[in-house]
Design a protein around this motif. Structure first.
Motif, PDB file in Angstrom:
ATOM      1  N   ASN A  99       0.831  -1.193   0.000  1.00 45.11           N
ATOM      2  CA  ASN A  99       0.000   0.000   0.000  1.00 45.11           C
ATOM      3  C   ASN A  99       0.871   1.252   0.000  1.00 45.11           C
ATOM      4  OD1 ASN A  99      -2.459  -1.425   0.074  1.00 45.11           O
ATOM      5  ND2 ASN A  99      -2.340  -1.611   2.312  1.00 45.11           N
ATOM      6  N   MET A 100       0.244   2.367  -0.264  1.00 44.49           N
ATOM      7  CA  MET A 100       0.973   3.625  -0.324  1.00 44.49           C
ATOM      8  C   MET A 100       1.692   3.925   0.989  1.00 44.49           C
ATOM      9  SD  MET A 100       0.743   5.194  -3.291  1.00 44.49           S
ATOM     10  CE  MET A 100       0.982   6.918  -2.884  1.00 44.49           C
ATOM     11  N   ASP A 101       1.019   3.656   2.117  1.00 45.96           N
ATOM     12  CA  ASP A 101       1.633   4.004   3.397  1.00 45.96           C
ATOM     13  C   ASP A 101       2.681   2.995   3.862  1.00 45.96           C
ATOM     14  OD1 ASP A 101       0.028   1.879   4.048  1.00 45.96           O
ATOM     15  OD2 ASP A 101      -1.243   2.960   5.472  1.00 45.96           O
ATOM     16  N   ASP A 102       2.994   1.994   3.018  1.00 43.02           N
ATOM     17  CA  ASP A 102       4.070   1.055   3.351  1.00 43.02           C
ATOM     18  C   ASP A 102       5.444   1.614   2.980  1.00 43.02           C
ATOM     19  OD1 ASP A 102       2.438  -0.958   4.412  1.00 43.02           O
ATOM     20  OD2 ASP A 102       1.998  -1.749   2.410  1.00 43.02           O
ATOM     21  N   VAL A 103       5.476   2.687   2.223  1.00 42.63           N
ATOM     22  CA  VAL A 103       6.740   3.291   1.803  1.00 42.63           C
ATOM     23  C   VAL A 103       7.064   4.471   2.710  1.00 42.63           C
ATOM     24  CG1 VAL A 103       8.042   4.331  -0.090  1.00 42.63           C
ATOM     25  CG2 VAL A 103       6.257   2.630  -0.586  1.00 42.63           C
ATOM     26  N   ASP A 104       8.210   4.380   3.368  1.00 45.66           N
ATOM     27  CA  ASP A 104       8.700   5.480   4.193  1.00 45.66           C
ATOM     28  C   ASP A 104       9.744   6.233   3.366  1.00 45.66           C
ATOM     29  OD1 ASP A 104      10.032   7.154   5.965  1.00 45.66           O
ATOM     30  OD2 ASP A 104       9.946   5.745   7.635  1.00 45.66           O
ATOM     31  N   PHE A 105       9.323   7.336   2.761  1.00 45.93           N
ATOM     32  CA  PHE A 105      10.216   8.059   1.858  1.00 45.93           C
ATOM     33  C   PHE A 105      11.340   8.782   2.599  1.00 45.93           C
ATOM     34  CE2 PHE A 105       6.511   7.446  -0.783  1.00 45.93           C
ATOM     35  CZ  PHE A 105       7.068   7.180  -2.021  1.00 45.93           C
ATOM     36  N   SER A 106      11.102   9.192   3.831  1.00 46.70           N
ATOM     37  CA  SER A 106      12.144   9.921   4.561  1.00 46.70           C
ATOM     38  C   SER A 106      13.302   9.009   4.954  1.00 46.70           C
ATOM     39  CB  SER A 106      11.547  10.592   5.804  1.00 46.70           C
ATOM     40  OG  SER A 106      10.951   9.616   6.659  1.00 46.70           O
ATOM     41  N   ASP A 107      12.984   7.799   5.421  1.00 50.40           N
ATOM     42  CA  ASP A 107      14.040   6.860   5.830  1.00 50.40           C
ATOM     43  C   ASP A 107      14.354   5.823   4.759  1.00 50.40           C
ATOM     44  OD1 ASP A 107      14.382   8.059   8.327  1.00 50.40           O
ATOM     45  OD2 ASP A 107      12.796   6.844   9.234  1.00 50.40           O
ATOM     46  N   GLN A 108      13.632   5.893   3.656  1.00 47.32           N
ATOM     47  CA  GLN A 108      13.817   4.953   2.539  1.00 47.32           C
ATOM     48  C   GLN A 108      13.697   3.501   3.008  1.00 47.32           C
ATOM     49  OE1 GLN A 108      17.167   5.785  -0.007  1.00 47.32           O
ATOM     50  NE2 GLN A 108      16.735   7.976  -0.086  1.00 47.32           N
ATOM     51  N   LEU A 109      12.557   3.221   3.637  1.00 43.87           N
ATOM     52  CA  LEU A 109      12.268   1.887   4.137  1.00 43.87           C
ATOM     53  C   LEU A 109      10.935   1.406   3.573  1.00 43.87           C
ATOM     54  CD1 LEU A 109      13.185   2.281   7.922  1.00 43.87           C
ATOM     55  CD2 LEU A 109      14.505   1.050   6.186  1.00 43.87           C
ATOM     56  N   LEU A 110      10.806   0.092   3.453  1.00 41.35           N
ATOM     57  CA  LEU A 110       9.566  -0.510   2.972  1.00 41.35           C
ATOM     58  C   LEU A 110       9.036  -1.463   4.027  1.00 41.35           C
ATOM     59  CD1 LEU A 110       7.678  -0.752   0.457  1.00 41.35           C
ATOM     60  CD2 LEU A 110       8.980  -2.822  -0.140  1.00 41.35           C
ATOM     61  N   ARG A 111       7.771  -1.302   4.391  1.00 44.47           N
ATOM     62  CA  ARG A 111       7.115  -2.241   5.299  1.00 44.47           C
ATOM     63  C   ARG A 111       6.482  -3.345   4.455  1.00 44.47           C
ATOM     64  NH1 ARG A 111       2.686   0.413   8.764  1.00 44.47           N
ATOM     65  NH2 ARG A 111       1.624   0.439   6.746  1.00 44.47           N
ATOM     66  N   ILE A 112       6.832  -4.583   4.781  1.00 44.27           N
ATOM     67  CA  ILE A 112       6.412  -5.727   3.980  1.00 44.27           C
ATOM     68  C   ILE A 112       5.608  -6.677   4.851  1.00 44.27           C
ATOM     69  CG2 ILE A 112       7.204  -7.642   2.527  1.00 44.27           C
ATOM     70  CD1 ILE A 112       9.932  -6.054   2.361  1.00 44.27           C
ATOM     71  N   ARG A 113       4.443  -7.090   4.377  1.00 45.62           N
ATOM     72  CA  ARG A 113       3.643  -8.091   5.069  1.00 45.62           C
ATOM     73  C   ARG A 113       3.895  -9.440   4.409  1.00 45.62           C
ATOM     74  NH1 ARG A 113       0.980  -3.439   5.241  1.00 45.62           N
ATOM     75  NH2 ARG A 113       0.297  -3.613   3.076  1.00 45.62           N
ATOM     76  N   GLY A 114       4.606 -10.295   5.131  1.00 43.40           N
ATOM     77  CA  GLY A 114       5.014 -11.576   4.578  1.00 43.40           C
ATOM     78  C   GLY A 114       4.077 -12.707   4.934  1.00 43.40           C
ATOM     79  N   LYS A 115       4.586 -13.931   4.852  1.00 43.83           N
ATOM     80  CA  LYS A 115       3.783 -15.119   5.137  1.00 43.83           C
ATOM     81  C   LYS A 115       3.347 -15.112   6.600  1.00 43.83           C
ATOM     82  CE  LYS A 115       5.634 -18.287   1.646  1.00 43.83           C
ATOM     83  NZ  LYS A 115       6.319 -19.575   1.414  1.00 43.83           N
TER      84      LYS A 115
END
Length: 301
Positions: A150-166
């Motif tokens: 989703n859009m809010d999974d991208v942290d543009f300031s810290d350049q991190l991605l939140r991932i929902r895995g298995k």
């Protein structure tokens, strides 16, 4: 035994099995007959079939092929048992070998770069595709994880991605500079209803599906001249293999891939060893085949 095999094949044909299936059964049972000769099928004991399996392994057949042949043998002896031509099933105690663990297919470093760099076009779909595939390769994403972003999974300031895995487990992954730039390019062209949270959208402004991602990557691979079929999971494998080659940090790769068990990650050490073995063969002076000395080597003029 050939007569029994013929009658069994006729039985399968009456049951509606396809010609391809009948041919496979016949080939598997003809092979068994060769192994048992001169013993007749109706007299074979479990140890006789076990020896036949041993010969198959010794011949170099992989575990999948051996398991298929054993399945054919079992069906044959089950038919003999049910039709009253035997009073026991000598194949019942046999176990198929464990399936060979196939190594994941990864692109070479230059092959991954060549594919990703050649996805061109000024339209929104091309920008989206560049962002998708760069992000998969940058973060080692599974296809389902990519679809669910989703859009809010991208942290543009810290350049991190939140991932929902298995299993609903979440992890954070750094986003590489190239993938970050591709994401910004895509978001500058992304058009969607306000209520649509998906990061990647299809033509109609709704969440992009996995099949569409697979097809787009396959089409781009063909357009860019890739020498093999490329699928999204291959980019994940490439991420893991290339990171392990560079860092040697198996635990870090495990965390980035979202593997619950280290054993799932250790398969990539086999790929890494192949890379090291190739490097050794090319670089070690005693690994290469010796060539005949030339006049320049010996100082002769």
């Amino acid at each position: 035994m050939s007569e029994l095999i013929g009658r069994f094949i006729d039985h399968l044909a009456i049951a509606g099995r396809s010609p391809h299936t009948l041919a496979a059964y016949r080939a598997d049972l003809d092979m068994l007959a060769d192994h048992l000769e001169p013993l007749q099928a109706e007299n074979a004991q479990p140890n006789d079939l076990r020896q036949a399996l041993t010969r198959l392994r010794a011949s170099g057949l992989n575990s999948r092929s051996i398991a298929r042949r054993l399945s054919s043998w079992r069906q044959f002896y089950l038919w003999l048992l049910r039709s009253g031509q035997r009073h026991d099933d000598p194949s019942g105690s046999l176990r198929a070998p464990k399936r060979d663990k196939l190594l994941p297919k990864a692109l070479p470093v230059d092959g991954a770069a060549a594919l990703l760099d050649r996805i061109e076009g000024d339209d929104a779909l091309s920008a989206r595709d560049r962002a998708i595939f760069e992000l998969i390769y940058s973060c080692g994403l599974r296809l389902s994880e990519t679809v669910g972003l989703n859009m809010d999974d991208v942290d543009f300031s810290d350049q991190l991605l939140r991932i929902r895995g298995k299993g609903g487990k979440e992890r954070l992954s750094p986003i590489g500079a190239v993938a970050m730039a591709r994401l910004r390019d895509w978001l500058a062209q992304r058009q969607a209803p306000k209520e649509e949270p998906a990061l990647f959208l299809g033509r109609h402004g709704r969440r992009l599906g996995g099949r569409q991602i697979e097809k787009r990557l396959r089409d781009w691979a063909i357009k860019t001249g890739a020498e093999r079929h490329v699928h999204p999971h291959m980019l994940r494998h490439s991420f893991a293999s290339h990171l392990l080659q560079s860092s040697g940090d198996l635990r870090a790769v495990q965390e980035l891939l979202g593997h619950a068990n280290l054993s799932s990650t250790q398969i990539y050490t086999s790929l890494d060893f192949q890379h090291l073995a190739k490097t050794y063969d090319n670089a070690h002076p005693r690994a290469r085949k010796r060539r005949a000395p030339t006049d320049e080597d010996t100082g002769a003029e």
